[in-house]
Structure formats: C-alpha cells, structure tokens
Design a protein around this motif. Structure first.
Motif, short mmCIF file in Angstrom:
data_model
loop_
_atom_site.label_atom_id
_atom_site.label_comp_id
_atom_site.label_asym_id
_atom_site.label_seq_id
_atom_site.Cartn_x
_atom_site.Cartn_y
_atom_site.Cartn_z
N THR B 408 0.84 -1.20 0.00
CA THR B 408 0.00 0.00 0.00
C THR B 408 0.87 1.25 0.00
O THR B 408 0.58 2.23 -0.67
CB THR B 408 -0.92 0.02 1.23
N ALA B 409 1.93 1.20 0.78
CA ALA B 409 2.84 2.35 0.87
C ALA B 409 4.26 1.83 0.80
O ALA B 409 4.53 0.70 1.20
CB ALA B 409 2.61 3.11 2.17
N PRO B 410 5.18 2.65 0.32
CA PRO B 410 6.57 2.19 0.21
C PRO B 410 7.29 2.18 1.56
O PRO B 410 8.38 1.65 1.66
CB PRO B 410 7.20 3.22 -0.74
N CYS B 432 2.47 4.13 -4.68
CA CYS B 432 1.74 2.88 -4.94
C CYS B 432 0.24 3.08 -5.06
O CYS B 432 -0.48 2.20 -5.54
CB CYS B 432 2.00 1.86 -3.84
N THR B 433 -0.25 4.19 -4.58
CA THR B 433 -1.71 4.35 -4.50
C THR B 433 -2.30 5.25 -5.57
O THR B 433 -3.45 5.08 -5.96
CB THR B 433 -2.11 4.89 -3.11
N VAL B 434 -1.53 6.24 -6.04
CA VAL B 434 -2.12 7.26 -6.91
C VAL B 434 -2.62 6.73 -8.26
O VAL B 434 -3.62 7.21 -8.79
CB VAL B 434 -1.15 8.44 -7.16
N GLN B 460 -1.96 -3.80 -0.82
CA GLN B 460 -3.05 -3.25 -1.61
C GLN B 460 -3.48 -4.24 -2.69
O GLN B 460 -2.64 -4.81 -3.39
CB GLN B 460 -2.57 -1.95 -2.28
N LEU B 461 -4.78 -4.46 -2.79
CA LEU B 461 -5.33 -5.30 -3.84
C LEU B 461 -6.15 -4.41 -4.75
O LEU B 461 -7.06 -3.71 -4.30
CB LEU B 461 -6.22 -6.40 -3.26
N ILE B 462 -5.79 -4.42 -6.04
CA ILE B 462 -6.46 -3.56 -7.01
C ILE B 462 -7.26 -4.42 -7.97
O ILE B 462 -6.79 -5.47 -8.41
CB ILE B 462 -5.41 -2.76 -7.84
#
Lengths: 95, 497, 477
Positions: B408-410, B432-434, B460-462
């Motif tokens: 989710t975040a580095p 990673c999120t934008v 994070q699952l996209i």
C-alpha cells in the motif's frame, strides 16, 4: 524544471495568495522539485493519444428542468462573514 | 462494567457489535457512551468535533430496537466521519482555519445514507487540511498520532478516520481517497481501508479535493466490516453526475476466507516492488505471494510500464483541480475573512493567505501554475493523455489477472516532525496508490504483518472497475491467512494498545 | 479620416427561459427578495455538485439551429477561473473549445440590403449574481447566479452602428420565436458586449476595445457609434489606441475606460470534472429541428405570397411572435388578412403601447380578431366602430366578450338604412354649399369631405360606401 521566484509570484497573484519574497523563493525551489515528477511526462510518446478528462465513461447526465424549493435565506446567509438582513456584504467593488 | 469488559466491548468489530445489539446484549447507548468516554480519554487527536447529539441518537436507536423498528442491521452502531463530509448543523472544518466555524446547511449523501441506516454519528475526525497531505500533520487542529505508536504519523489524509478505528473510538469510519488517503492511513494504523471505483459511492456533500479523483471509502477493523459498510453506502446518487448507475451486488456473499483465493489470478506489478519500497515491506509482500500460492492462487510478476508516470500525472491533475476547487474560499459567503483589509482584493488575498496552511498554498500554486497560459499543454494536457495510457495499461493487466497486488505504501509510518529535504520526498510516498485514482479503479488495503519495528504493513489489492466484490473476497482471503498466523505481528502486535 | 473602416463583433448573452437554474432546481424567476432563490449548489458551497439542466442543452441546440449553426456531436463544459464576489465558485462553468454550436449565420437587413453575419459559436454557461453598490460596501445577491445562459459570438462582420442595431434586433426576434429566451433587456435577460476596432482597407485590424453589458438595442448602437468616432479621432490626432474594456454610460452618451488590458486575460480554463460530456446524435438534432417554429423570414415570405401583404406589413407583423401568432390564428378563422393586419399594426399596437403591455398580453385571441375583421368586411360595422370595439376589448369589464355582442350592446352597428342616410346626405349638402360648389366645379375628391360629414352626423355608424354612393346621386342628379 526550473521555476523562478517571479513565476511563483505571478501565479500567486492569479491564485490570490500573498507571498513574502523568501517564501516565494522557497516555493520556487519546492515547486521545481515537484514538477520534476511531471517532467517525466515529457518522456512519454503521447502522439495521437486522447486525453482522459473523466475517470468514468458516462455522458449526458442531466436533470429535468424542474423547480425545487430554494433554501431559507437565513440558512444561505448564516455562514457569511459579513452580511445584512438580505445580502452578503463585501468591501465596495469599484467598476 | 469493569475496564476489561469495556476494552472488550470497544474492540468489537462492526459485525460483532451489530450482532450483540440484535441479541440485546448491549445497547447503542452503552456503546456510544463507551466511545465518547474513550474519545475524551484519548491523546491521539483523532477527533476534531464530537457530536453533542450522539447520546440522543443512540437512545433513539435503542427505542427503535425495543419496538422492533430497527432501520438496519447496524442501527445504533457508533461511527465517525472525516471532517470533509458536510453534516447539516455540525461544523465541517476540513481541518482548516478557513472553515473553522463553517456549519453547512446540508448533509452529504453518504452521511444521509448512514443516518438512514440508524448509525450514530460520534463526530468528525481529523485529516490533512483540505485532504492535502499523507500524514494528517497539516491539520490546523494539530496532527493525529498513530495509535500503534503515538510518536508516529497516522498517515493521511484520512488519518483521523484510521486512528479512530485503530484506537477503538469508532466501530467504523468514513474517509475520502484522492491518491491513497483511505488506503495509506489504513495501512499505517493497521486497519482495513477501501477506495471504491470512482462513481460507486456518491461524492455529494464531501468537500472536494480533486473532483475527478476523489472517492469516498470506509475504514474498518475487518474485511467483513468493510463489505458491510460498502453495502450501506454504495449505489447511484442522482445528485452526483459521476455516480455509476450499475446495480450494487451483495458484497458479503463472496467472503469465503482463504477458500476464496483458490484459482485467483494475481499479478504483482514490478514497478511497485523496486528499490523505492522499504526492504522489509518487500519481504512481507513476497511472503504473501508464497502464501497465496500455497492457498491455490496463481501469482505472477507482471509489468505495467506506464505506472512510472502515474505520480506525475496524479500531482498535475490533483493540484489543478485542487486549486480550482479552493477558489471558492474567498471570504464572501462562508469561511474565514481577514481583518484590517483595504478593499475587496486585499480582503480576498489576506483571507486566503491567513487561513490556508503551507501545504494547501503549495498545491494551489502548483495547480494554478500547471493550468496557466503556456504550461497547460506541457502539464495538464500531457497528464490527461498519460491518464489514458495508464488506464489502458491496467485494462491490459486485467485481461490476464483478476487482481493486482502491491504494497500500500513504500514505507511504514514515520516519526512525527520528521524533516524532509523538500515536499517532493513526501509526495513520492504516494507512489503505490495514486495510479488507482488516476484510473478510477477500486482498491483495498489490508493489514499484512509488521515491519522490523513492529509497525503495521498494508498490502493493496487492485481490481478492475466495479470489482469491489472480487477485491473484498481476495482481501478476506488475505486476512484469513494473516489471522491464521501466517505472518507474524498481525494479531495483538507488540505495539497494539 | 473617413477612409477608416470599422470592424465590429458582438457577444450576446441570452438568459434561457427555463424554469430552474442551470445546475440546480432553484427558480429563474426575475426579482424576488434578495438571496431567496439560492441553494447549496448555486451558492457554491463546498461539497455541492452541479447537475446540468437538460433543457439548457436543448435550448442551446434550438437557438443554434435557428441561427444556421452546426452542432457538435461531442461537447463539454469547462471551468473559467476568475475571482469576483458575484461568482460564488470563483470559476464560471462555461465552454471553451467544444461549444455546443458553431459556424452559423444570421441574415440582417439594413437599408433594404440583406447582409449575412457569421455566428462563430454558441455555448452554454452560468450567469453571475448581482452586485448592489452602496456607499461603503457592495451587497451580493445570488438569485440570478447560475441561471442558464447562451453566449452567441458573432464573426467581426459588422461594419457600422446600423448593422449592430439590425443584428441585435433580428437576433432578438429569432430568440423570441424559438422561445429559448424572453429577451427582456430591461431585466438583463439579453445583454451584449460590443468589440470595436478600426483599420484602413488592406491593413491589419486595429486595436480592439470592448464595451460590456449593453442592455438595449439603442445603447449597443450608440456605444458602437461613439467608439468608432472616438477611435478615429484618437488616430487623427496622432494618438495611440490601447486594448481596454469600456463602460457605456447611456445617460451621458459616452464610454469610459473600466480597465486597460496590459496582457491577455488569464482564466486558466480546464475541463469541468463534475459534469459529464454532452453527446448529441444527429437524430437528436433532427428531433429538435422539428420543434423549431416558423422563423420570421419564412413568415414574412408566406404573408407576402399567401395573403398579398406588402413587404412593410409583413415585416411589421412579424416583429413580435405573439402578434404574428395572433394574425395567423385570426386568418385561420377565415378572416380577411389585410383587415386583421391593419388592426394589429394599428389599434392593437397603439393600445399595447398606451397601456405599457407586452405583445403577449393582448387580452383576446385570434377568434375574436377574426370575428371583428369579418364584421368590418361584411359592412356590419364601420372601421371606426371597429377601433372602438378593440378599445373596449382591452378594458377588463369586456374581457372574454365576443365582438358581435359588444357591437350590439354598445349599439355600434353600421346604419345601412338608405332612407335615413339619404336624409343625412341632403342635410350635409345643404349645410356645405362651398364644398358642393368645388365638387361640381370638377374637384371630385371634395366628396370625401362630405362623406366625412355624414359619418360625423351618424356618429360613425353610417355605411360610408353607401353614403358615398348616395351623395354622388344627389349631387349629380
């Protein structure tokens, strides 16, 4: 990408923000760094690519021309920093 | 009730609390009273405003339940809203001096839906000023501390929302996510955060940051709670033109724990596994990859080359829209007005300069700059075109994979007051999120272990557009793996209060 | 000095005649207590979202078709940013590069010559609120804010103040016919910005000045005339023109400088993310085209060919759609066209002016007008009695009455009793020996004076044709 203090001051004028000289200097440096990310965009081959203005593929989202009641004036004016019984009041605008 | 019982009651999930309410083993008044006590006792600064009517709302919920007239499964459950959701008659500050005393005359669509379901609004929670930030340290009302380690940031911009869930001062909260503002604080505080598909949840009444990227999302203790909350708020709202008319599936139906991972095709974009990612986070993700494979998922490394440009596209688009959306704060109709001005223009300039914080000003300037004559084509137009390519990259990936897995975040939460050389380093934390917001996709952050300091890590699952059911199912699987002890530190981690 | 030619372009703003505003359900009604037609959306409260009124789009297309425009299949709204207290969001939701309509024209007539004026584009946007300037402060009323507008931008094809007037008049007529705007200039529903420059033939265009928000046809014409003269004078005196926005003071008849533009305006437009793109299919365009009413030009042609009306009559009759509609309704009831036209251009127009009524407010319909016209053509009443009936129909106590009933009630019927008229004729001959002498001396037209006397004696009720005939018999007999 270099952003000058003068550019920052000009943009601040458009955005209606007051900046001290040294603030503008600092921001010029910081904004230069940030648009560095955007500078990467210059590497892309975007020939013939259509811009995306909306994240969803919706179009023609309309409402019907129907009247709805407006809000009571007291509620409309309630947050006004300066107001009289009927209007918002601002310093005199000269035309 | 002794302290132990109180702690137990406070740490219930939304689903558990709803269950106890249904069985009559607790009451909304009891839960609300408990939450209000805990809010008063907490030093984390999660809340900006506490709802003076909360107890009355709880009593009304209890009265409904007694007469069999409960409005929903969650009638009477106490929750909180990020302070950019307008609620009629209640201060909505956006954590800014500009709106310190703003009391909207109308209520956000999501706040209405939650009220219609009978949930009890405890108050409004802290955030970065106008949601511009990723640490909830730009709030006019001071930073929110991370309940997992109060020396550290809670993440942001929905840091108050994440902290309230993590410190058990709400059974769930709502946030808004423009570039990771729900998912990243969820990861930092060790809770679940979902950013739905753009258009899945109404934005009506949520103070806009960047209109084409903003999406409302829930923060929860569990994936099941998240699915339940989403089912309360999802759906088409005729007041939001970007609202999608697609039907709302049953988000709870597909939750099958680790079972749900069987046959799942998972892609792991290498762009988000590079040296920019903290080493122990990368190790955690690698551990998850092998656990997923063991659970029957098909996991592969993949590449989405355009993601490299997402951060640039994001900062151009979001700043442009931000600067436009914040023009309305002019000291005329609402909000802060400076004193001692000389004429309209001076009033306007002083009011904005005095009431906006540094980060807000920086983004307004950046946005105005990229839109101004001579720069529009180089920045804004290019960003919109890059957006097209990023969307296509995702589309291709989802031809092969059901979901994409990334950290989710580095990084894990940094210490409050950390001095960064310049803001671009902080902005890079959103890497990673934008892209998910740029493409309008749904994504969820689920806790997955801790780093070497015991700080929570989120993955994070996209999924493709409108695949909330799918990513919830996958997240439920990941959560089950974590709870079964696959990853150390998940349950009752050392730093947990 | 006279070899300078003026180049004039107009930007006309027309408030659309929709029930609700462009992005919310607040009423567009004019007037109303200050800030009582306002809601979170048109106040630009944070979090409120716009929802585009479908009718605004339809009206824009309709106006575009009436002005011979092409319709963009794909169009969208953009934000135009500037700070001003009458603009609540600090941006105006407008259209930049993809307006709904483009590339049209309007034919105007000046001194009997037809001239084609290009229409560059027509786009939709929102109106601003109203500023009320006091001694110490300015009060802001957002009632008018976010009313739907179309902006009609002309090519710089106009060359003199008469053309400005004719363009505005013709445009106003077209907009009224299509029903997209009530065009009440006194209420600000139709306003125009006039851009003027002058140059010598063969030389590039000169420096342009802009006069904003002119709210009458005569003001637009006068401001253009003044500005052309001023620019010529400055150049004649060897001075320099500079880009500026001017304000026309109608009372004083002069322009004064509002602000000098040092560089182009910076509005930093970008696509409005909260409003979805507007996609218009050719089928939808055709469906709207089918709802277009017959436009003034076509009506004039029809009046001339079908009813044999003169150019003049046809033009006057079609100035107002309401009066033109009244005419069409009357002739549809088989009334004589010329008689109906005369009533409309004469008595009815006069009474509307006297009573300060709008053409839409004629208190009777085509059926009544037809009945009246037939009474005249059948000789049942005289034309002066006809005028009397119209006058009575404008009075509230006669509202809804049939002309025939009024004629009977008021005893306005024409006397066609030969004996009675003959007696009156003889009396008139006896009383006017000088006129009789003139007639018999060869001045045949002198008879009309005698007919007039008979009409007077009969209080307007004698059948004038019969009086004429009987007089001739008596004088020649």
């Amino acid at each position: 990408m270099e952003i000058t203090k003068e550019t920052v001051l000009k943009v601040a004028g458009l955005a209606k923000l007051n900046l001290a000289e040294e603030e503008a200097q600092r921001l010029a440096h910081e904004m230069g760094k940030i648009v560095g990310f955007a500078g990467k965009l210059a590497e892309m081959d975007l020939e013939g690519v259509q811009p995306t203005t909306h994240a969803v593929k919706l179009e023609n989202v309309f409402r019907a021309d129907e009247m709805q009641p407006s809000y009571p004036r007291e509620e409309i004016l309630a947050n006004g920093p300066e107001r009289d019984e009927a209007c918002f009041v601002v310093p005199k605008v000269v035309e | 009730m002794d302290n132990m019982q109180k702690q137990e009651l406070a740490s219930l999930t939304l689903t558990q609390a709803a269950g106890l309410l249904a069985k009559g083993e607790t009451s909304s008044s009891e839960l609300t009273q408990l939450m209000l006590e805990r809010i008063a006792a907490s030093d984390n600064n999660a809340y900006i405003t506490v709802n003076a009517e909360a107890m009355a709302a709880a009593e009304a919920a209890d009265a409904r339940r007694r007469t069999g007239q409960s409005l929903s499964l969650v009638d009477g459950v106490p929750m909180a809203l990020k302070d950019n959701f307008c609620v009629r008659g209640m201060k909505t500050t956006c954590a800014s001096r500009m709106l310190e005393n703003f009391v909207p005359p109308y209520t956000a669509a999501v706040a209405e839906k939650l009220a219609d379901a009978g949930t009890v609004l405890l108050g409004k929670v802290n955030m970065d000023e106008f949601a511009a930030g990723n640490a909830t340290d730009t709030s006019y009302f001071g930073p929110t501390k991370n309940p997992r380690d109060p020396r550290r940031v809670a993440g942001g911009s929905s840091g108050g929302s994440a902290a309230a869930v993590a410190e058990d001062t709400a059974y769930f909260t709502m946030g808004s996510d423009t570039g990771g503002s729900v998912r990243q604080p969820a990861a930092f505080c060790g809770v679940v955060g979902l950013k739905p598909t753009y258009g899945r949840v109404s934005r009506y009444g949520v103070v806009a940051f960047a209109s084409s990227l903003d999406q409302v999302g829930p923060l929860n203790k569990t994936v099941e709670d998240c699915a339940l909350t989403l089912s309360l708020i999802a759906g088409c709202d005729p007041r939001d033109a970007s609202s999608l008319p697609s039907p709302v599936p049953d988000y709870l139906a597909g939750l099958k724990g680790a079972e749900g991972l069987k046959g799942l095709r998972v892609g792991v974009p290498q762009e988000y596994m590079g040296p920019g990612i903290q080493e122990d986070i990368r190790q955690n993700v690698k551990k998850l990859i092998s656990d997923l494979q063991a659970a029957g998922a098909l996991v592969e490394e993949c590449s989405l080359p355009q993601l490299e440009y997402a951060l640039g596209a994001y900062y151009v688009i979001s700043s442009a829209e931000f600067s436009s959306n914040l023009g309305r704060f002019d000291g005329v109709k609402y909000g802060y007005r400076a004193k001692g001005y000389d004429g309209y223009d001076d009033m306007l300039r002083r009011s904005r300069s005095e009431a906006f914080g540094d980060e807000v000003k920086r983004r307004i300037l950046l946005g105005t700059y990229t839109l101004s004559a001579g720069y529009f084509d180089a920045y804004y137009l290019r960003a919109q075109k890059a957006r097209t390519l990023i969307i296509e990259d995702f589309r291709r990936a989802f031809g092969k994979y059901d979901i994409l897995l990334t950290p989710t975040a580095p990084v894990t939460p940094w210490l409050l007051g950390t001095a960064f050389a310049d803001p671009s380093q902080v902005y890079a934390m959103d890497m990673c999120t934008v892209s998910v917001n740029v493409a309008g996709l749904p994504a969820i952050s689920v806790p997955w272990g801790v780093d070497r300091d015991g700080l929570p890590v989120g993955v994070q699952l996209i999924g493709p557009a409108l695949s909330e059911d799918r990513i919830l199912q996958a997240a439920h699987g990941v959560e089950a793996l974590a709870n079964s002890g696959q990853i150390p530190g998940q349950k009752g981690g050392a730093a947990h209060v | 000095m006279s070899d300078y030619k003026a180049v004039i372009g107009l930007e006309v703003h027309a408030e659309l005649d929709t029930a609700s505003k462009i992005y919310c359900g607040c009423t567009t009604a004019f007037g109303g207590e200050e800030n009582t037609h306002v809601c979170p959306i048109c106040l630009g409260l944070p979090g409120a979202l716009p929802l585009l009124n479908r009718k605004v789009v339809e009206f824009c297309i309709k106006a575009g078709l009436a002005l011979n425009c092409k319709i963009n299949n794909y169009s969208r709204q953009d934000r135009k940013h500037y700070f001003y207290p009458d603009l609540p969001k600090s941006f105006q939701t407008s259209q930049l590069d993809l307006p709904i309509c483009y590339d049209g024209y309007l034919d105007i007539e000046v001194n009997g010559q037809t001239k084609r004026i290009g229409i560059t584009r027509i786009h939709i946007e929102e109106d601003a609120g109203k500023l009320i300037h006091g001694l110490t402060g300015t009060r802001v009323d957002y009632n008018r804010g976010a009313t739907g507008l179309i902006e009609i931008v002309s090519e710089p094809d106009l060359t003199n103040p008469d053309e400005v007037y004719a363009y505005m008049e013709t445009l106003r007529q077209v907009l009224l016919y299509t029903g997209v705007s009530n065009c009440k200039m006194e209420e600000g529903s139709l306003r125009c910005d006039v851009n003027v420059s002058i140059h010598r033939e063969g030389e590039p265009f000169g420096v342009r000045t802009e006069m904003k928000n002119l709210n009458s046809l005569s003001a637009a014409k006068a401001a253009a005339a003044y500005e052309i003269k001023r620019q010529k004078q400055v150049l004649a005196e060897g001075g320099d023109l500079f880009q500026a926005t001017l304000r026309w003071d109608d009372a004083k008849g002069i322009n004064y400088v509002m602000r000098v533009k040092e560089h182009a305006d910076e509005y930093y437009y970008f696509p409005e993310p909260d409003i979805m793109p507007i996609v218009i299919t050719p089928e939808e365009v055709e469906a709207i085209r089918a709802t277009l009413p017959e436009l003034p030009k076509a009506r004039q042609q029809r009046y001339k060919s079908q009813y044999g009306l003169s150019d003049y009559d046809a033009n006057i009759l079609t100035v107002s759609k309401a009066l033109s509609d009244l005419f069409d309704q009357a002739v549809a009831c088989e009334a004589p066209a010329k008689v109906c036209a005369n009533f409309i251009m004469g008595d009815i127009t006069r009474l509307l002016n006297e009573k300060a009524l709008q053409p839409e407010e004629v208190p009777f319909g085509g059926k009544e007008l037809a009945e009246l016209a037939n009474l005249i053509s059948q000789g049942a009443i005289s034309s002066s009695a006809g005028s009397k009936v119209v006058e009575l129909l404008f009075q509230p106590e006669f509202a809804g009455k049939a002309p025939k009933a009024i004629v009977e009630e008021q005893n306005l019927g024409q006397v066609s009793d030969q004996g009675a008229i003959k007696a009156m004729c003889q009396q008139v001959i006896d009383a006017n020996p000088k006129v009789v002498e003139d007639y018999r001396g060869g001045k045949k037209q002198a008879i009309s004076a005698l007919v007039g006397q008979v009409m007077k004696a009969s209080k307007g009720k004698a059948n004038p044709a019969m009086a004429n005939q009987l007089l001739e018999e008596l004088l020649n007999g």
